[in-house]
Design a protein around this motif. Structure first.
Motif, PDB file in Angstrom:
ATOM      1  N   ILE A  41     -10.451  12.766  -4.390  1.00 38.10           N
ATOM      2  CA  ILE A  41      -9.722  11.817  -5.225  1.00 38.10           C
ATOM      3  C   ILE A  41     -10.193  11.973  -6.664  1.00 38.10           C
ATOM      4  CG2 ILE A  41      -9.281   9.387  -5.696  1.00 38.10           C
ATOM      5  CD1 ILE A  41      -9.799   8.885  -2.696  1.00 38.10           C
ATOM      6  N   THR A  42      -9.226  12.223  -7.558  1.00 40.74           N
ATOM      7  CA  THR A  42      -9.508  12.332  -8.985  1.00 40.74           C
ATOM      8  C   THR A  42      -8.429  11.586  -9.738  1.00 40.74           C
ATOM      9  OG1 THR A  42     -10.414  14.546  -8.615  1.00 40.74           O
ATOM     10  CG2 THR A  42      -9.925  13.943 -10.875  1.00 40.74           C
ATOM     11  N   GLY A  43      -8.803  10.478 -10.360  1.00 39.64           N
ATOM     12  CA  GLY A  43      -7.823   9.681 -11.105  1.00 39.64           C
ATOM     13  C   GLY A  43      -6.737   9.160 -10.191  1.00 39.64           C
ATOM     14  N   ASN A  44      -5.496   9.564 -10.459  1.00 39.88           N
ATOM     15  CA  ASN A  44      -4.384   9.127  -9.606  1.00 39.88           C
ATOM     16  C   ASN A  44      -3.893  10.260  -8.689  1.00 39.88           C
ATOM     17  OD1 ASN A  44      -3.324  10.517 -11.839  1.00 39.88           O
ATOM     18  ND2 ASN A  44      -1.352   9.535 -11.596  1.00 39.88           N
ATOM     19  N   TYR A  45      -4.751  11.255  -8.438  1.00 45.19           N
ATOM     20  CA  TYR A  45      -4.407  12.373  -7.572  1.00 45.19           C
ATOM     21  C   TYR A  45      -5.282  12.375  -6.317  1.00 45.19           C
ATOM     22  CZ  TYR A  45      -1.978  14.282 -11.604  1.00 45.19           C
ATOM     23  OH  TYR A  45      -1.133  14.456 -12.668  1.00 45.19           O
ATOM     24  N   SER A  99       0.413  12.951  -6.182  1.00 44.74           N
ATOM     25  CA  SER A  99       0.247  12.129  -7.377  1.00 44.74           C
ATOM     26  C   SER A  99       0.724  10.707  -7.078  1.00 44.74           C
ATOM     27  CB  SER A  99       1.061  12.723  -8.527  1.00 44.74           C
ATOM     28  OG  SER A  99       1.018  11.867  -9.642  1.00 44.74           O
ATOM     29  N   LEU A 100      -0.071   9.725  -7.482  1.00 49.13           N
ATOM     30  CA  LEU A 100       0.291   8.315  -7.313  1.00 49.13           C
ATOM     31  C   LEU A 100       0.496   7.686  -8.683  1.00 49.13           C
ATOM     32  CD1 LEU A 100      -2.241   7.444  -4.506  1.00 49.13           C
ATOM     33  CD2 LEU A 100       0.208   7.769  -4.261  1.00 49.13           C
ATOM     34  N   GLU A 158       0.819  -1.206   0.000  1.00 52.10           N
ATOM     35  CA  GLU A 158       0.000   0.000   0.000  1.00 52.10           C
ATOM     36  C   GLU A 158       0.857   1.261   0.000  1.00 52.10           C
ATOM     37  OE1 GLU A 158      -2.410  -0.111   3.517  1.00 52.10           O
ATOM     38  OE2 GLU A 158      -0.694  -0.104   4.845  1.00 52.10           O
ATOM     39  N   HIS A 159       0.205   2.381  -0.349  1.00 52.86           N
ATOM     40  CA  HIS A 159       0.800   3.711  -0.224  1.00 52.86           C
ATOM     41  C   HIS A 159       0.243   4.301   1.069  1.00 52.86           C
ATOM     42  CE1 HIS A 159       2.445   3.956  -4.298  1.00 52.86           C
ATOM     43  NE2 HIS A 159       1.340   3.355  -4.689  1.00 52.86           N
ATOM     44  N   GLN A 195      -2.198  -0.901  -3.111  1.00 51.83           N
ATOM     45  CA  GLN A 195      -1.671  -0.948  -4.472  1.00 51.83           C
ATOM     46  C   GLN A 195      -2.422  -2.018  -5.248  1.00 51.83           C
ATOM     47  OE1 GLN A 195       2.523  -1.649  -4.144  1.00 51.83           O
ATOM     48  NE2 GLN A 195       2.971   0.468  -3.625  1.00 51.83           N
ATOM     49  N   GLU A 196      -2.826  -1.659  -6.430  1.00 46.25           N
ATOM     50  CA  GLU A 196      -3.539  -2.614  -7.271  1.00 46.25           C
ATOM     51  C   GLU A 196      -2.627  -3.069  -8.394  1.00 46.25           C
ATOM     52  OE1 GLU A 196      -7.289  -1.161  -8.596  1.00 46.25           O
ATOM     53  OE2 GLU A 196      -7.879  -0.491  -6.601  1.00 46.25           O
TER      54      GLU A 196
END
Length: 134
Positions: A60-64, A99-100, A41-42, A124-125
């Motif tokens: 949460i939006t997309g990877n942000y 950002s992830l 995980e993060h 984490q997926e």
């Protein structure tokens, strides 16, 4: 001479200067964020001392992931006869965006806030692996 410094408008002006020097760098200047990636995980940790839970907003939006803090206060100062001689509205806003490397599934995100420390856990997926043909 003493009356000059204790009567309006000089008294209000001197009080304003005192208030400025009590908090020269407000919370809106920013806050520290730490991101750790473990194998599963993060973990995002933000130090937010003195902030109430209802002042924190996560988006949460997309990877942000955006952490926002908003503080709205109405301050009223009265004299000895309970007459209001100053009102001020204080609005503080601060945010950080992290950002992830992958899109975030908001259903799996867990957040906790204790003792001025916000902790966000994002599993984490694994993406789909595609084999390349000859």
């Amino acid at each position: 001479m003493n009356d000059f410094f204790t009567e309006k408008p000089v008294r209000g002006f001197l009080q304003t200067i005192d208030d400025f020097f009590k908090t020269p760098f407000p919370v809106s200047a920013g806050f520290d964020v730490e991101t750790i990636e473990s194998g599963k995980e993060h973990i995002i940790t933000a130090a937010l001392p003195g902030v109430k839970r209802d002042q924190i907003h996560l988006n949460i939006t997309g990877n942000y992931i955006t952490i926002s803090i908003e503080n709205n206060e109405l301050e009223t100062v009265e004299n000895d006869q309970n007459q209001v001689y100053r009102r001020s509205f204080i609005r503080q806003h601060s945010s950080r965006t992290i950002s992830l490397p992958h899109a975030v599934n908001e259903k799996l995100v867990k957040a906790s806030y204790r003792d001025g420390l916000l902790q966000i856990r994002i599993p984490q997926e694994k993406g789909k692996v595609i084999e390349i043909e000859d």
